[in-house]
Enzyme design. Structure first.
Site, PDB file in Angstrom:
ATOM      1  CE  LYS A 211      -3.712  -1.778   2.812  1.00  0.00           C
ATOM      2  NZ  LYS A 211      -4.999  -1.825   1.684  1.00  0.00           N
TER       3      LYS A 211
ATOM      4  NE  ARG B 250     -10.559 -10.089  -2.258  1.00  0.00           N
ATOM      5  CZ  ARG B 250     -10.769  -9.187  -2.983  1.00  0.00           C
ATOM      6  NH1 ARG B 250     -11.157  -9.522  -4.235  1.00  0.00           N
ATOM      7  NH2 ARG B 250     -10.909  -7.931  -2.759  1.00  0.00           N
TER       8      ARG B 250
HETATM    9  N1  BES Z   1      -8.278  -3.866   4.457  1.00  0.00           N
HETATM   10  C1  BES Z   1      -8.346  -3.705   3.035  1.00  0.00           C
HETATM   11  C2  BES Z   1      -9.561  -2.719   2.888  1.00  0.00           C
HETATM   12  C3  BES Z   1      -9.878  -1.414   3.251  1.00  0.00           C
HETATM   13  C4  BES Z   1      -9.584  -0.422   2.623  1.00  0.00           C
HETATM   14  C5  BES Z   1     -10.265  -1.120   4.604  1.00  0.00           C
HETATM   15  C6  BES Z   1      -9.985   0.841   3.298  1.00  0.00           C
HETATM   16  C7  BES Z   1     -10.527  -0.108   5.178  1.00  0.00           C
HETATM   17  C8  BES Z   1     -10.423   0.932   4.655  1.00  0.00           C
HETATM   18  C9  BES Z   1      -8.167  -4.643   2.004  1.00  0.00           C
HETATM   19  O1  BES Z   1      -7.375  -5.756   2.476  1.00  0.00           O
HETATM   20  C10 BES Z   1      -7.651  -4.278   0.794  1.00  0.00           C
HETATM   21  O2  BES Z   1      -6.537  -3.627   0.703  1.00  0.00           O
HETATM   22  N2  BES Z   1      -8.274  -4.161  -0.223  1.00  0.00           N
HETATM   23  C11 BES Z   1      -8.005  -3.888  -1.664  1.00  0.00           C
HETATM   24  C12 BES Z   1      -8.526  -4.877  -2.503  1.00  0.00           C
HETATM   25  C13 BES Z   1      -7.825  -4.887  -3.904  1.00  0.00           C
HETATM   26  C14 BES Z   1      -6.447  -4.929  -4.009  1.00  0.00           C
HETATM   27  C15 BES Z   1      -8.880  -5.732  -4.822  1.00  0.00           C
HETATM   28  C16 BES Z   1      -8.472  -2.721  -1.768  1.00  0.00           C
HETATM   29  O3  BES Z   1      -9.664  -2.486  -1.357  1.00  0.00           O
HETATM   30  O4  BES Z   1      -8.166  -1.800  -2.458  1.00  0.00           O
HETATM   31 ZN    ZN Z   2      -5.325  -5.660   2.063  1.00  0.00          ZN
END
Ligand code: BES
Ligand code: ZN
Ligand code: ZN
Length: 518
Positions: free
Chosen positions: A297, A371
């Protein structure tokens, strides 16, 4: 905060702060506010008469005005708190207004306070639809209870401003009403405590709350509440062939935790266990910190990812309440906890892993780790005998884009489970909005080389792709998926809560479980 319930005249109750609720009974959008107090006490009405007659106080939700040395009352101060328009009054406004009263009192050094039970029959039916006493009292206690914590335990100059005692002062009345209020009071205490427990877990930083520590805290809670609890780690994941969960965990120096909490209802004497009784599986995403892994991230806002275990916290909190409410249905909580880190041992984009169910997953993005762990959690819950599944997860940013921070996302493959959950949210006051996960969307997660892939082929409908992925593991078992990414952390200060962990979903999950109680 010690909470009490007494039945007596509120005007004669000795306290440093007495709270009374007010509504605006004016009809029509542009009508001037017409304030009415929800009390049958003439003494309170008289004490507040001058301020009510002035147009200083409009009765808006959470609006407050305080009177010092109110005439004819034993209380040192009278705090009038608005509930908004009488016509649209619901239990949720009562919950929020009770919270607003507590948050008004805290910084002013109040240690003991009392709340005059809102007597909706003080107004005629044309103004106000009567609200059930049990739910009213429960909402008061929940609202006050969840408004109390300030998330400042890590501040070295922290000043303890906690409210030590709060008493609900309800009028003496018929025995049946008294009993209803008493029930609401007991339930409210259980639920507020459980929600606060969940929030306290979410508040912890990632260096303190590792998966192992989450396991320890869940186990301690279970021991205290009389629930069975097992905490497993890497060896068990290998034994169970949880390839998806293990893939996420292996990038971190912190071992994963698979937490299994069991609530078994006591059989009534002479009754044999019902063969086809439901068994509810509560599955929580417990990523104690989500860096994104190799699909790292960006730095901005990454610190927030300590709350990526809020789904797990919701389920642990729900089990906390279930242990005390004792519904007559078996409930199993399954928490999949890991830290998502980039390292030489981390899983990589392009990897193909085999989940516990036997399905193969192509990893396109290691940041879609929630997931992965839930896939094995959902399947495992089924092998433990769960007939109905519910999961909660801070799963996708896409869900926040779709619904903002007011409603959390809800997905389901089963109309009955969904309807029961919707009913539960009417009691809990929490907002969920259903999004689709019909098979029309199945192609979104089709992989070239494996059964499925862990992200959608396009960036559209990301919250749905994630739900479709989970659905592959729930299969035909009735299942509800709650994507709480936008609601697990309160980003804004409100009169009834500070910034910080919200504890969202605890109340709704508990209420949903109770709908299966035989
Ligand atoms: N934990 C994050 C989702 C999230 C985002 C929670 C913002 C709270 C606030 C999750 O694990 C994630 O990073 N999801 C990605 C998925 C993508 C790579 C398909 C996302 O939402 O960008
Ligand atoms: Zn994530
Ligand atoms: Zn995550």
């Amino acid at each position: 905060m010690d909470m009490k319930l007494v039945f007596q005249d509120a005007a004669g109750f000795q306290t440093s702060l007495l709270v009374v609720f007010a509504v605006d009974v004016a009809i029509g959008k542009d009508a001037d506010p017409l304030i009415a107090l929800l009390t049958t006490s003439d003494a309170i009405t008289n004490a507040a008469a001058v301020i009510i007659a002035s147009d200083e106080f409009k009765g808006g939700l959470g609006e407050q005005v305080v009177l010092h040395g109110p005439n004819g009352l034993k209380a040192e101060r009278l705090l009038i708190v608005g509930l908004g328009k009488a016509k649209t009054l619901s239990i949720d406004e009562v919950r929020k207004a009770a919270g607003a009263a507590v948050r008004w009192a805290k910084p002013r050094g109040v240690r003991q306070m009392a709340v005059a039970f809102p007597e909706d029959h003080a107004l005629s039916d044309e103004h106000l639809d009567n609200l059930p006493c049990t739910l009213l009292c429960r909402a008061l206690i929940e609202g006050a209870g969840i408004a109390e914590p300030d998330w400042d335990t890590y501040k070295s100059d922290r000043k303890d401003r906690s409210i030590e005692g709060l008493t609900i002062v309800a009028p003496e009345g018929e025995e049946s009403t008294t009993r209803e209020i008493q029930t609401g009071f007991e339930e409210g205490k259980i639920i507020a405590e459980a929600q606060n427990f969940a929030r306290s877990l979410v508040n912890e930083p990632g260096n303190v709350l590792t998966p192992t520590e989450l396991g320890r805290r869940a186990a301690a809670m279970c021991a205290e509440k009389g629930l069975k609890c097992e905490v497993h780690s890497t060896a068990k994941l290998e034994e169970l062939k949880m390839g998806a969960f293990a893939a996420v965990a292996k990038g971190s120096a912190q071992p994963p935790a698979l937490i299994v909490m069991t609530y078994e209802p006591k059989l009534e004497k002479g009754k044999t266990p019902q063969k086809d009784a439901p068994v509810l599986g509560l599955v929580g995403k417990g990523i104690t910190f989500d860096t994104g892994g190799i699909s790292l991230k960006s730095a901005e806002g990454m610190e927030k990812m300590k709350y990526d275990m809020a789904g797990a916290a919701a389920m642990i909190g729900a089990m906390h309440a279930i242990a005390a409410l004792k519904p007559s249905v078996k409930v199993i909580g399954v928490i999949c906890s890991a830290e998502n880190m980039p390292s030489g041992t981390a899983y990589k984009p392009g990897d193909v892993v085999t989940a516990m169910s036997g399905k193969t997953i192509e990893v396109l993005n290691t940041d879609a780790e929630g997931r992965m762990v839930l896939a094995d959690g959902l399947h495992y819950a089924k092998t433990l005998g769960c007939t109905h599944l519910i999961d909660a997860a801070t799963l996708t940013g896409a869900c926040v884009v779709a619904l903002g921070i007011i409603n959390a996302g809800l997905f389901s493959n089963d109309e009955n489970a969904f309807t029961q959950f919707l009913g539960a949210t009417r009691v809990s006051g929490e907002k969920f909005w259903r999004l689709p996960c019909t098979d029309d969307y199945k192609d979104q997660i089709k992989s070239q080389i494996a059964d499925i892939m862990n992200t959608g082929g396009s960036r559209w409908g990301g919250a749905i792709s994630a739900a479709m992925f989970l659905k592959e593991f729930a299969e035909d078992t009735p299942w509800i998926h709650l994507d709480i990414a936008g609601c697990a952390w309160n980003e804004e200060v409100k009169p009834w809560h500070p910034k910080g962990p919200s504890g969202v979903a605890v109340r709704s999950i508990v209420e949903w479980v109770r709908t299966y109680s035989a």
